[in-house]
Design an enzyme around this catalytic site. Sequence first.
Site, PDB file in Angstrom:
ATOM      1  N   ARG A 106      61.735  40.653  25.899  1.00 46.59           N
ATOM      2  CA  ARG A 106      62.730  40.998  26.918  1.00 46.59           C
ATOM      3  C   ARG A 106      62.846  39.960  28.025  1.00 46.59           C
ATOM      4  O   ARG A 106      63.615  40.129  28.952  1.00 46.59           O
ATOM      5  CB  ARG A 106      62.392  42.368  27.522  1.00 46.59           C
ATOM      6  N   SER A 111      61.398  43.300  32.382  1.00 47.16           N
ATOM      7  CA  SER A 111      62.267  44.406  32.788  1.00 47.16           C
ATOM      8  C   SER A 111      62.196  44.657  34.293  1.00 47.16           C
ATOM      9  O   SER A 111      63.073  45.317  34.843  1.00 47.16           O
ATOM     10  CB  SER A 111      61.940  45.678  32.006  1.00 47.16           C
ATOM     11  N   CYS A 135      52.554  48.408  27.503  1.00 47.90           N
ATOM     12  CA  CYS A 135      53.661  48.715  26.605  1.00 47.90           C
ATOM     13  C   CYS A 135      53.282  48.609  25.137  1.00 47.90           C
ATOM     14  O   CYS A 135      52.677  47.632  24.715  1.00 47.90           O
ATOM     15  CB  CYS A 135      54.845  47.802  26.879  1.00 47.90           C
ATOM     16  N   HIS A 140      51.603  41.454  26.751  1.00 47.26           N
ATOM     17  CA  HIS A 140      50.816  41.525  27.987  1.00 47.26           C
ATOM     18  C   HIS A 140      49.389  41.037  27.751  1.00 47.26           C
ATOM     19  O   HIS A 140      48.793  40.392  28.603  1.00 47.26           O
ATOM     20  CB  HIS A 140      50.809  42.949  28.532  1.00 47.26           C
ATOM     21  N   CYS A 181      56.681  46.268  23.238  1.00 47.42           N
ATOM     22  CA  CYS A 181      56.426  44.824  23.230  1.00 47.42           C
ATOM     23  C   CYS A 181      54.918  44.619  23.182  1.00 47.42           C
ATOM     24  O   CYS A 181      54.363  43.837  23.945  1.00 47.42           O
ATOM     25  CB  CYS A 181      57.046  44.146  24.430  1.00 47.42           C
ATOM     26  N   GLU A 225      62.442  51.983  25.951  1.00 45.33           N
ATOM     27  CA  GLU A 225      61.075  52.379  26.239  1.00 45.33           C
ATOM     28  C   GLU A 225      61.074  52.867  27.673  1.00 45.33           C
ATOM     29  O   GLU A 225      61.567  52.182  28.565  1.00 45.33           O
ATOM     30  CB  GLU A 225      60.126  51.199  26.073  1.00 45.33           C
ATOM     31  N   CYS A 263      62.711  48.139  29.070  1.00 42.38           N
ATOM     32  CA  CYS A 263      61.379  48.687  28.865  1.00 42.38           C
ATOM     33  C   CYS A 263      60.815  49.026  30.226  1.00 42.38           C
ATOM     34  O   CYS A 263      60.393  48.174  30.987  1.00 42.38           O
ATOM     35  CB  CYS A 263      60.462  47.717  28.151  1.00 42.38           C
ATOM     36  N   CYS A 273      56.923  48.810  30.878  1.00 39.20           N
ATOM     37  CA  CYS A 273      56.651  47.424  31.261  1.00 39.20           C
ATOM     38  C   CYS A 273      57.014  47.200  32.720  1.00 39.20           C
ATOM     39  O   CYS A 273      56.219  46.702  33.512  1.00 39.20           O
ATOM     40  CB  CYS A 273      57.485  46.475  30.413  1.00 39.20           C
TER      41      CYS A 273
HETATM   42  N1  NFV Z   1      59.985  44.199  29.881  1.00 40.34           N
HETATM   43  C1  NFV Z   1      59.190  44.155  29.037  1.00 40.34           C
HETATM   44 FE1  NFV Z   1      58.027  44.182  27.738  1.00 40.34          FE
HETATM   45  C2  NFV Z   1      58.834  43.008  26.774  1.00 40.34           C
HETATM   46  N2  NFV Z   1      59.462  42.348  26.060  1.00 40.34           N
HETATM   47  C3  NFV Z   1      57.086  42.866  28.529  1.00 40.34           C
HETATM   48  O1  NFV Z   1      56.536  42.001  29.052  1.00 40.34           O
HETATM   49  O2  NFV Z   1      58.661  45.665  26.807  1.00 40.34           O
HETATM   50 NI1  NFV Z   1      57.675  46.858  26.829  1.00 40.34          NI
END
Ligand code: NFV
Lengths: 373, 238, 557
Positions: free
Chosen positions: C484, C507, C61, C68, C64, C14, C551, C554
């Site tokens: 992640r 990330s 994101c 959040h 994932c 991502e 990601c 993120c």
């Molecule tokens: N790094 C990250 Fe995430 C995840 N898993 C978020 O907290 O991916 Ni978009």
Amino acid sequence: MATDSPGKRPTYYEELRAKGYSRRDFMKFCTMITAYMGLQQSGIAQVADALKTKSRIPVIWLHFQECTCCSESFIRTSHPITADILLDKISLDYTETLMAASGHQAEEAMQKTMKDHYGEYVLCVEGSVPTFGDGEYCCIGGKSAVQILQETAAGAKAIIAWGSCACNGCVQAAKPNPTHATPIHKLVKGKPIVKVPGCPPIGEVMAGTLVHIIAFGTLPALDGIGRPKAFYSKRIHDSCYRRPFYDAGMFVETFDDESAKKGYCLYKVGCKGPSTYNACGIMKWNNGVSYPIQSGHGCFGCTEENYWDNGPIYERIPNLAGFGIESTADKVGMVALGVTAAGIAAHAIATNIRKRDVVGNLIKEGKEAEKEL
Amino acid sequence: MNTLSHPHLLRRVFVWEFPVRLYHWINAACIVVLIATGFIISDPPAILSGKEAYQNYWFGTTRFIHFLASYIFLFNFIFRLYWGFVGNKYASWRNFIPSSREFWKDIVLVLKTDIFMTKREPENTVGHNRLAGFTYLLTFFAFALQCLTGFGLYAAMSDWWLPNMFDWVAPLVGGDFMLRQIHHWIMWFFILFTVVHVYLVFFHDYVEGRGELSSMAGGWKFVEEEVFDEADKKHEGK
Amino acid sequence: MSNRIVIDPITRIEGHLRIEAEIKDGKVSEAYSAGTMVRMLEEILRGRDPRDAWAYVGRVCGVCTTVHSLASVRAVEDALGIVIPPNAETVRNIMFATQYMHDHVVHFYHLHALDWVDIVSALKADPKKTSEIAQSISNWPKSSPGYFSDLQKRLTKFVESGQLGIFANGYWGHPAYKLPAEVNLIGVAHYLEALEWQKEIVKVHTIFGGKNPHPNYLVGGMACAIGIDDASAINAERLAMVQKLLQDAKTFVEQVYIPDLVAIASFYKDWGAIGGGLGNYLVYGDLSPNGYRDVSGYKFPAGAILNKNINEVLDVDLRNDSEVQEFISHSWYEYAGGDDAGLHPWKGETKVKYTGPKPPYDFLNVEDKYSFLKTPRWKGNAMEVGPLARVLVGYARGREDFKEVVDSTLRTLDVPVTALFSTLGRTAARGLEAKLVAGWALEFYDQLISNIKNGDSRMANMEKFKPETWPKQCQGVGHTEAPRGGLAHWIVIEDQKIANYQLVVPSTWNASPRDKEGKSSAYESALKDTPIADEHKPMEILRTIHSFDPCLACAVH
Ligand code: NFV
Ligand code: HEM
Ligand code: HEM
Ligand code: SF4
Ligand code: SF4
Ligand code: F3S
Ligand SMILES: [Mg+2]
């Protein structure tokens, strides 16, 4: 490897047959697609013809300021063979999320499509473009998003702006829009652009839009602001199964109250369904399982322009910028009304003082006239 | 200053023709209804009832009344615009548009006399005074805006060509949400206007003694003979 | 002489990640990891209604998705002292588990597999032998010779069409590919099956949150009321659907994902010694059957491990301002207190100041600032977060379920515990925790049912929903274990508005640039010494980077 002159590419129909789908399956698929595109029954033959004679359209799918959930939503599309879109319907020659190649090899794949299929490929854009400064807030392969968009748009047959990011800037364009996140239509001129807003759009809406372009070689009919009419011509509110509760004035007052358990209308807890255009109430999400309202949360208008600044999410009337914290139009109005009433009272008192003689004369005149009677 | 050794001779003037009066009261009624229903639409009260949804329709009815009043309001408004061209000189469009320096000077004069009361004697007019006329012009703009925003919203709910003529309004302001907010904000103009307007009608009746209050009912005002000619000139459109 | 190579874009992740690496003697000598897109959501959140924050940060994101939003509602509830009903806790746990299974499976097949699986080689596979292998490793029904031969035909046709689409320009035929053609074919088959499957499991989110990606959350609980006697709320039908989806998911994880993982890993055991990196691991913990506040019940226990020392697990305190801090010495930001300051997120600042080269550019100036990621540190240490960290902490804490899956996998693959500290270990840990989560998901489901059966149908606590009920000033932190890694949001609320909002994201920990002492974070450190067979096709770099499942949307937010 075979060259890819359009004539040599197998058509969808050939591909489907080769894969073991029957003619009947094919017609079912055509019927479904036709229905999705909001066409009459008579459109089925047209769709079938188109799919029989057309081969895979090259697609370049760019990612700028986004969260990739448009791509994620796209892969959720779930009708008979739409999960096979990648193998059978389009040739997705560039998409950072799924493509095997990275770095230079990825860049080469994109350049090749731009060259070999100039004027033929569909450019899909996910994400907004930060125009701040030299475009340094979004760079890929050392180039800015602004540059990449201009280069790729030049040879595109049409552009699809996926999701609210590409259509209206979405969350990063919310005030104060620090990166100058800009939607695609403000940066590309002279190309047909289809806007498919939503955060994200429904997977089947995305697939349906692509399929229309593939099948007819034309863009779907668009509404006043460039969205496919097939999916964006109705308000959530007009297709919402809770509408009878709205008309009956039966509202959820707070989340999880008795009315919420009974599925009453979510208008008073902030539902923006009355001002939002999308197909959620009709097609629903993830193959018809539910949609925000069905799962108890109001719509917050994710297809509409500036919707992140239309908050707070749980209020019906937004705060008025510049009037301090927690000011809605009504609170300002109430204060104005109070001031006006006070003004009137003061004016009335002043009248009796300042115009005492004028009014006095009128009374005197009246009394004199009375005597003369 | 006139010390009034003898009573004035009053001339009875037929100022507000029947169509204007009818227009006025239809308009007033519509606005009251639109404000009341508008408020309910924007923030419906919690009404608990044991009934099923199909047995209730009060919110739908409220909205229906709002839309019904909207149509009446619109046609009534259009009628008034028309009457501005064919009605008598007091109803004429000329009373609303500040077309001369003198018009502006009069506006200032009325402000001095009525609002700030630095000048004692009444400002003499027969129909609208020039500040009122100008205010009504603004009011007409508000009418137009409210119709635009209202029918802009209504376009999505209707198949009729008339409301659908307004379907360009929503995209212009960035969508239905913003349109609805604008519609809501303009409501407050109407509320404030109404309160001030009604007060001023009473005020004029009180300080001028020309029958202002009843004029919108019977059409008559009573103007002092000695100022009539000068006052009436203001409605000739010069 | 070393040579600088650039991989940008890193695909199958991502977001926008750029790796610059110095190659010396066929190995990576130094690596630089840069995030090249920024949106400044932390700035955008300022002044907004805290109850809305989950929706804004949810959009950080879409891969994932939900994590959040979850961290956000927890942060707000923490600040306002809101205790949510047990059903809401359980529903959030179920949604969490759903996210895990989805995210890990999609990562394995669609984002990571092509680093190990050569689809072009699959064209040469013998369908019959493929079927035998498939049946020997799993009970998964789609494994007949006919199935594989149909697939192969389809694949051949696709390749012959000349339009390779997403498979164009891959490193096909690279010497680092080691799988036999038959295993490659199984990989391709499951790539497509997983694509079909992933859209099913997310329906759990659709039921509770109305849609996926980006299901809805609510401060105080969840918006999906339970109305067992009503068609329009969570009722027996909805619950049955959840159960079916979770069961199917568990089957897929157990019969497809894990067998494939083990089969593929067995051909790449050398990667059990490559890509280890930091050796410091950090876990915030999550998933308690008794609710988020019950730290001791976390199925993913919290803790930190330093220098691969799994005999000692340290405690972590997100409120302590000397533990988690963010630095910007090599990041395109400025702090009021200067470039070398470290800020605890409650006092965090997000003022972007780009000082990199003007695009288009060839190289970043890595001596100076070179990324939009800030650099988080725990007590000054660079930490790796994610599946490997969680599995190690669970293992080190002596949790039976972790011990069982880890030990049995090590036995099957016949590798030592130390093989965990590697690219392969990271990829394996992801599968192992997916397997654990698949089981827990059904436990949570049962818990939800029994709670409802006991007469509790509450789903939200709305007592402190109205801003009038809030204190003038308060602050909170909410965390979760995102796929992640450890994720936490810190919020400061003043006058009913967000005064400061800071996210420190998995990330960000892993992909950040160096700190003020020049210490690398996880990616850069894991890439060191990676052997590179062909500088023009640096597949080895992709393997290690992908093992983290980057990601970047993120990471920068
Ligand atoms: N790094 C990250 Fe995430 C995840 N898993 C978020 O907290 O991916 Ni978009
Ligand atoms: C004095 C004139 C009017 C006033 C004071 C008024 C006031 C209001 C108010 C306060 C609302 C609620 C807005 C909200 O949700 O916050 C509303 C809604 C609405 N009004 Fe008006 N309005 C007026 C005239 C009109 C006219 C002329 C129309 C034309 C059709 C109209 C059509 C509507 C519509 C369509 C809605 C939305 C109703 C719904 O979606 O349920 N209004 N109005
Ligand atoms: C909702 C309440 C009302 C509204 C919206 C309203 C609106 C208006 C408008 C738009 C005009 C200009 C008429 C024209 O087109 O020439 C007007 C004039 C007038 N209205 Fe009203 N009106 C209201 C209530 C009343 C009431 C209660 C009275 C008196 C009892 C009244 C008395 C008058 C008079 C006397 C005029 C002419 C005033 C002048 O020229 O200065 N109105 N009103
Ligand atoms: S429109 Fe919404 S869902 Fe799509 S990429 Fe943007 S933030 Fe994500
Ligand atoms: S829930 Fe929302 S969309 Fe549905 S009827 Fe109520 S206000 Fe309209
Ligand atoms: S928020 Fe978006 S998903 Fe549908 S119900 Fe509203 S348009
Ligand atoms: Mg941050």
